[in-house]
Design an enzyme around this catalytic site. Structure first.
Site, PDB file in Angstrom:
ATOM      1  CG  ASP A  62      30.220  38.782  -5.373  1.00 42.15           C
ATOM      2  OD1 ASP A  62      29.770  39.921  -5.581  1.00 42.15           O
ATOM      3  OD2 ASP A  62      30.768  38.458  -4.307  1.00 42.15           O
ATOM      4  CD  GLU A 193      30.182  40.059   4.400  1.00 43.34           C
ATOM      5  OE1 GLU A 193      31.211  39.434   4.122  1.00 43.34           O
ATOM      6  OE2 GLU A 193      30.103  41.287   4.347  1.00 43.34           O
TER       7      GLU A 193
END
Length: 578
Positions: A62, A193
């Site tokens: 990803d 993140e």
């Protein structure tokens, strides 16, 4: 990864440079939403003209899965930066992903093995804490991020502006990697993140104990345990955990690992031993933690063997591959168990069974009854809410931007960050732009003489945390600025000093003659202003320090006297008294 986990790809424009951070794919889609939409950068033509560099934080798909598509199919010939372990492992995962997609599912419009090779030729490897000049103005530096082998955070600097991108990181060390670390670099924006934005995880010990207990109980009752993992990362951590437990408990049930990827993976862990944690590095000489005695390679036929066993199979979200094959075989037996050790993206089988779905629609309209036990145990290597806050304290950014997380959870964390650190926090969705204004600091050289003089004037050294005002002259020459004393400035520029004279008129009523009035003022000031030099001069003026006082009668009315006070700029103190 705007308000979404998966398909990380962020474009940062800073100081006139364009940098692409990560270039990932989405696990939950099989159509054109799988890859990032590069038409945001350009509608037609290659990306090379628009991008100064591409930086990949780590080897998870990803974050790097769309790299060959971007560089070979859309077109990009510039530098791609990643760490040495990422450079070694990335092509293996890409090839594996290509095999599943093209060879097994027969998809077209996909990158080829050759494209992966050509793409990797453009990679420039990074070392930790090494400053790399991409060009004259752009520099980047990598920091250790934990998470998986070779994961890095990057500090990007152009002139006085800077950005830190965390990629995925972990603030707690685990059995095979250390914790993320960055110095107090105070970037204009920290892009972090936020996978576990609302979670504060319990201690690692408890989780490990639970995990071993569940595996042990299932084995004891003759069941089979499936642990879907990605080939690198959690897999190694859980292998080390089970290996030591089997040894300690002297257990005989077999543990298997779905082959191929993982043997290569362990090979890279041995190769890049310096990226692992302290303990593994220390014991490396006597015993390599990645050479397992109890864990054997898995063969397809073993799935039908009777009796208990533990199988690690890839991939981790049960969306394809061997883990899904085994899951289908074992799902009907309530003695068996599947343990999901990490995050599952929406749309994957993993996500569905974790949300309690007991009837699954498989390909070809068939349904699958899920009777085995489903357990979720987060051995995820992402920072939790506490970890994210800890990183903000470490780096002290001026602004914050959240990516790689779910919108609702981001919203919550955004509030917490803004409240605790009083900084702006952004969370753009895919395709949205966040613009951050920066306050560039302008460096000024200061002359040593001026500093010494100011210190002599100001008494003891000031408190380092409180600013102190200095008086000097700012000279701008070519592209530099310097602060010097006014005498030095006059000398350097060949100027003469000006004297500014100020005057002030005061009217008062007095019937006496002008010289009389002046004398009376002189005696009055002598009695009132103690400690000042006051003189009556022969030219018919009174001087107080260096303030000169003259008296004259008004033309309209001889009884109205006009006092003219004049002084040069330096005498402020005495003037106030007067």
């Amino acid at each position: 990864a705007g308000q979404d986990v998966g398909r990380s790809c962020i474009l940062v424009s800073i100081g006139g440079k364009n940098i692409m951070l990560d270039c990932g794919m989405h696990m939950g889609y099989n159509d054109d939403r799988r890859f990032p939409d590069f038409s945001y950068i350009t509608q037609n033509g290659r990306l090379t003209d628009f991008l100064d560099c591409v930086i990949i934080s780590h080897f998870h798909l990803d974050h790097c899965g769309a790299l060959p598509y971007m560089s070979e199919m859309v077109g990009y010939d510039g530098p791609i930066y990643m760490t040495h372990p990422t450079k070694a492992i990335c092509p293996i995962l890409l090839e594996d992903f290509r095999k599943i997609t093209v060879d097994k599912k027969g998809e077209t419009n996909f990158f080829t093995s050759q494209m992966i090779k050509d793409c990797m030729k453009k990679v420039v490897p990074l070392n930790l804490h090494q400053t790399v000049q991409v060009d004259d103005e752009l520099e980047i530096k990598a920091y250790y991020a934990g998470h998986v082998l070779g994961a890095a955070m990057v500090h990007i600097k152009v002139g006085s502006e800077s950005v830190v991108y965390t990629g995925d990181y972990n603030m707690t060390p685990d059995r095979h990697l250390g914790a993320a670390w960055i110095d107090k670099c105070r970037p204009d924006i920290l892009i972090s993140e936020s996978t576990y934005a609302t979670t504060i995880r319990d201690s690692k010990r408890c989780r490990e104990r639970d995990f071993l207990k569940k595996v042990h109980e299932t084995i004891e009752r003759g069941g089979k345990v499936l642990i879907p993992v990605f080939a690198l990362g959690r897999a190694q951590e859980l292998c080390i955990l089970l290996e030591t437990f089997w040894e300690r408990m002297n257990l005989k049930a077999p543990i298997y690992f779905s082959t191929g990827l993982t043997e290569k993976a362990n090979h890279y862990y041995k190769l890049f031993i310096t990226w692992t944690n302290q303990k593994i590095r220390k014991t490396f000489v006597q015993r390599n933690m990645f050479e397992f005695k109890h864990i054997k390679a898995f063969d397809r036929s073993y799935a039908d063997n009777p009796g208990p066993m533990v199988v690690f199979a890839t991939p981790g979200m049960l969306h394809a591959g061997q883990s899904l094959q085994i899951f289908k075989k074992w799902a009907g037996n309530e003695k068996n168990m599947v343990i999901m050790p990490g995050y599952c993206v929406q749309g994957t089988i993993g996500h569905k069974i974790l949300n309690g779905q007991r009837k699954l629609e498989m390909e070809g309209r068939s349904t699958l009854d899920v009777k085995l036990q489903v357990e979720y145990m987060s051995f995820s290597a992402h920072a939790d809410a506490k970890g994210i806050m800890q990183l903000i304290r470490m780096a002290e950014p001026r602004n914050m931007l959240l990516v790689h997380g779910e919108a609702v959870k981001m919203e919550f964390l955004k509030g917490k960050i803004e409240q605790e650190f009083s900084i702006d926090c952004y969370m753009p969705a895919n395709g949205e732009t966040a613009t951050v204004t920066t306050n560039p600091s302008v460096p000024v050289d200061i002359s040593l003489n001026l500093l010494k003089r100011e210190m002599a004037l100001g008494g003891p050294l000031p408190d380092p945390k409180k600013p102190r005002t200095m008086h000097g002259t700012l000279i701008m020459k070519e592209n530099s600025l310097k602060l010097v004393s006014s005498e030095q400035a006059l000398k350097e520029l060949g100027l003469n000093e000006h004297q500014l004279r100020f005057t002030c008129r005061v009217q008062l009523q007095d019937p006496h003659s002008d010289p009389d009035t002046l004398h009376r003022i002189y005696t009055h000031l002598k009695s009132v202003l103690k400690g000042y030099t006051i003189q009556h001069l022969p030219d018919g003026t009174v001087m107080v320090e260096s303030i000169v006082i003259k008296v004259s009668s008004s033309a309209e009315d001889p009884n109205t006297k006009v006092l003219l006070l004049s002084w040069s700029y330096q005498v402020k103190r005495c003037h106030r008294q007067l």
